[in-house]
Design a protein around this motif. Structure first.
Motif, PDB file in Angstrom:
ATOM      1  N   TYR A 170      45.228 -41.092  -7.388  1.00 46.01           N
ATOM      2  CA  TYR A 170      44.371 -42.219  -7.779  1.00 46.01           C
ATOM      3  C   TYR A 170      44.509 -42.485  -9.276  1.00 46.01           C
ATOM      4  N   SER A 171      44.584 -41.421 -10.061  1.00 46.22           N
ATOM      5  CA  SER A 171      44.797 -41.576 -11.495  1.00 46.22           C
ATOM      6  C   SER A 171      46.144 -42.228 -11.777  1.00 46.22           C
ATOM      7  N   SER A 172      47.169 -41.855 -11.003  1.00 41.81           N
ATOM      8  CA  SER A 172      48.494 -42.467 -11.169  1.00 41.81           C
ATOM      9  C   SER A 172      48.442 -43.957 -10.858  1.00 41.81           C
ATOM     10  N   ASP A 217      53.365 -45.544  -2.013  1.00 44.45           N
ATOM     11  CA  ASP A 217      54.177 -45.250  -3.191  1.00 44.45           C
ATOM     12  C   ASP A 217      53.748 -43.960  -3.888  1.00 44.45           C
ATOM     13  N   PHE A 218      52.527 -43.526  -3.618  1.00 43.53           N
ATOM     14  CA  PHE A 218      51.991 -42.360  -4.330  1.00 43.53           C
ATOM     15  C   PHE A 218      51.876 -41.124  -3.445  1.00 43.53           C
ATOM     16  N   THR A 219      52.266 -41.214  -2.189  1.00 40.15           N
ATOM     17  CA  THR A 219      52.071 -40.081  -1.279  1.00 40.15           C
ATOM     18  C   THR A 219      53.361 -39.680  -0.577  1.00 40.15           C
ATOM     19  N   ASN A 233      57.099 -37.469  -0.508  1.00 39.08           N
ATOM     20  CA  ASN A 233      57.335 -36.031  -0.632  1.00 39.08           C
ATOM     21  C   ASN A 233      57.256 -35.530  -2.076  1.00 39.08           C
ATOM     22  N   ARG A 234      57.579 -36.397  -3.042  1.00 38.17           N
ATOM     23  CA  ARG A 234      57.550 -35.989  -4.445  1.00 38.17           C
ATOM     24  C   ARG A 234      56.138 -35.653  -4.906  1.00 38.17           C
ATOM     25  N   SER A 235      55.135 -36.138  -4.208  1.00 33.39           N
ATOM     26  CA  SER A 235      53.754 -35.953  -4.641  1.00 33.39           C
ATOM     27  C   SER A 235      53.139 -34.656  -4.132  1.00 33.39           C
ATOM     28  N   HIS A 236      53.879 -33.885  -3.331  1.00 34.26           N
ATOM     29  CA  HIS A 236      53.341 -32.655  -2.754  1.00 34.26           C
ATOM     30  C   HIS A 236      53.707 -31.468  -3.648  1.00 34.26           C
ATOM     31  N   ALA A 237      52.690 -30.810  -4.177  1.00 32.36           N
ATOM     32  CA  ALA A 237      52.897 -29.778  -5.196  1.00 32.36           C
ATOM     33  C   ALA A 237      53.555 -28.525  -4.649  1.00 32.36           C
ATOM     34  N   TYR A 238      53.219 -28.125  -3.434  1.00 27.46           N
ATOM     35  CA  TYR A 238      53.706 -26.835  -2.932  1.00 27.46           C
ATOM     36  C   TYR A 238      55.232 -26.773  -2.879  1.00 27.46           C
ATOM     37  N   PRO A 239      55.917 -27.708  -2.227  1.00 27.40           N
ATOM     38  CA  PRO A 239      57.384 -27.618  -2.219  1.00 27.40           C
ATOM     39  C   PRO A 239      57.996 -27.780  -3.602  1.00 27.40           C
ATOM     40  N   ASN A 240      57.365 -28.598  -4.451  1.00 29.43           N
ATOM     41  CA  ASN A 240      57.887 -28.753  -5.815  1.00 29.43           C
ATOM     42  C   ASN A 240      57.782 -27.448  -6.591  1.00 29.43           C
ATOM     43  N   LEU A 241      56.662 -26.764  -6.443  1.00 26.50           N
ATOM     44  CA  LEU A 241      56.467 -25.487  -7.131  1.00 26.50           C
ATOM     45  C   LEU A 241      57.407 -24.421  -6.573  1.00 26.50           C
ATOM     46  N   CYS A 242      57.586 -24.414  -5.259  1.00 27.96           N
ATOM     47  CA  CYS A 242      58.470 -23.418  -4.637  1.00 27.96           C
ATOM     48  C   CYS A 242      59.910 -23.574  -5.119  1.00 27.96           C
ATOM     49  N   ARG A 243      60.303 -24.791  -5.443  1.00 24.05           N
ATOM     50  CA  ARG A 243      61.654 -25.021  -5.948  1.00 24.05           C
ATOM     51  C   ARG A 243      61.902 -24.192  -7.208  1.00 24.05           C
ATOM     52  N   TYR A 244      60.870 -24.034  -8.031  1.00 17.62           N
ATOM     53  CA  TYR A 244      60.976 -23.223  -9.248  1.00 17.62           C
ATOM     54  C   TYR A 244      60.798 -21.736  -8.948  1.00 17.62           C
ATOM     55  N   ASP A 281      43.651 -36.005   4.542  1.00 19.91           N
ATOM     56  CA  ASP A 281      44.503 -35.685   5.695  1.00 19.91           C
ATOM     57  C   ASP A 281      45.971 -35.542   5.278  1.00 19.91           C
ATOM     58  N   ILE A 282      46.406 -36.414   4.381  1.00 23.31           N
ATOM     59  CA  ILE A 282      47.799 -36.382   3.929  1.00 23.31           C
ATOM     60  C   ILE A 282      48.111 -35.085   3.187  1.00 23.31           C
ATOM     61  N   PHE A 283      47.181 -34.641   2.351  1.00 24.05           N
ATOM     62  CA  PHE A 283      47.441 -33.491   1.481  1.00 24.05           C
ATOM     63  C   PHE A 283      46.838 -32.180   1.988  1.00 24.05           C
ATOM     64  N   ARG A 284      46.235 -32.186   3.150  1.00 23.68           N
ATOM     65  CA  ARG A 284      45.541 -30.988   3.648  1.00 23.68           C
ATOM     66  C   ARG A 284      46.475 -29.772   3.724  1.00 23.68           C
ATOM     67  N   ASP A 285      47.649 -29.953   4.326  1.00 21.85           N
ATOM     68  CA  ASP A 285      48.579 -28.828   4.459  1.00 21.85           C
ATOM     69  C   ASP A 285      49.085 -28.356   3.098  1.00 21.85           C
ATOM     70  N   ASP A 286      49.355 -29.303   2.220  1.00 18.10           N
ATOM     71  CA  ASP A 286      49.844 -28.958   0.888  1.00 18.10           C
ATOM     72  C   ASP A 286      48.820 -28.115   0.141  1.00 18.10           C
TER      73      ASP A 286
END
Length: 281
Positions: free
Chosen positions: A117-119, A138-140, A142-153, A259-264
């Motif tokens: 929402y801030s974005s 546009d804001f939801t 795969n790039r917006s999901h923190a868990y897979p992005n963090l796991c990449r590092y 609902d979109i971000f629940r699993d993340d």
């Protein structure tokens, strides 16, 4: 021959999770150097897809350009930069590992419902856009999901090289978070920076005025010009006075985002060993 200086720490994101404030706090420390240009985005630049972008979007593209950002380093021991685009990037982690494998990484995470929402509000400040409901896709992605992005590092960097900061903690006890970051970077943790909030969100009363201030700030950053702190403080006060409180998010959209971000969020809870259930409330 002058030794090539590269950063030994990076603030890698997320977007709209306090990276601007962290950048402002850390660079005040006398043992820390950070260039005037925030978001060089060097490690996320991919010539295959980004060559057409303007320098405003992809300002630093070669190693030579990147090294020049750190030429002013003198006696500072912690050398860094802040580019939140590194977090969702599919290439940044590998590029960082190849160039500065021992760099310490600072990750800032925020409730994704509030963050997207801030974005949206940031985009609305700069452009004519549709409603949040119309722009939601546009804001939801795969790039917006923190868990897979963090796991990449986490998959390619030792866990001890990564410091994870929650936006919630930054809001509740900024000084504590900053002290912990100073300790993480092996600089004096007792240094007390000015902790005025940076990049405060909202809806500008006068969009063109707000856009002019932001454009001037970014131009100075690209030129490596750092105005004196009193001038920067006055600019922040003027910009803040032009902001109205943003409208609350529609409850139906909040429920949809939950609902979109629940699993993340559930996966982050396990990874961080921290209760994040309030993010879904």
């Amino acid at each position: 021959m002058r030794k090539m200086t590269l950063p030994n720490f990076l603030i890698i994101g997320e977007h709209k999770a306090g990276t601007t404030s962290l950048y402002a706090y850390l660079r005040q420390h006398p043992q820390i150097f950070m260039p005037a240009l925030k978001e060089p985005r060097f490690f996320s630049f991919d010539a295959r897809y980004h060559s057409h972008q303007t320098r405003k979007i992809s300002p630093i593209r070669t190693l030579d350009e990147y090294v020049k950002l750190f030429a002013p380093v003198t006696t500072e021991t912690a050398i860094g930069e802040a580019s939140p685009e590194y977090m969702p990037s599919e290439v940044a982690a590998v590029n960082i590992r190849a160039t500065i494998p021992h760099a310490k990484l600072i990750v800032s995470l925020r409730n994704p419902i509030e963050r997207v929402y801030s974005s949206y509000l940031m985009r609305a400040r700069a452009h004519k856009v549709g409603s949040f409901a119309d722009e939601l896709d546009d804001f939801t992605d795969n790039r917006s999901h923190a868990y897979p992005n963090l796991c990449r590092y986490l998959n390619i960097f030792p866990r001890e090289q990564i410091k994870i900061v929650l936006f919630d903690d930054m809001k509740s006890d900024t000084a504590k978070v900053v002290r912990e970051l100073f300790a993480f970077l092996d600089v004096d943790p007792e240094f007390a920076p000015n902790l005025d909030a940076r990049n405060v969100g909202g809806i500008p009363k006068f969009k063109r005025f707000d856009a002019a201030i932001r454009a001037a700030s970014k131009t100075l950053g690209r030129l490596g010009i750092q105005p004196p702190e009193p001038i920067r403080r006055a600019a922040r006060m003027v910009r803040r006075s032009n902001m109205d409180k943003p409208p609350p998010m529609d409850p139906a959209l909040r429920s949809k985002l939950a609902d979109i971000f629940r699993d993340d969020i559930s996966q982050l809870q396990v990874l961080l060993r921290r209760d994040l259930s309030h993010w879904l409330a």
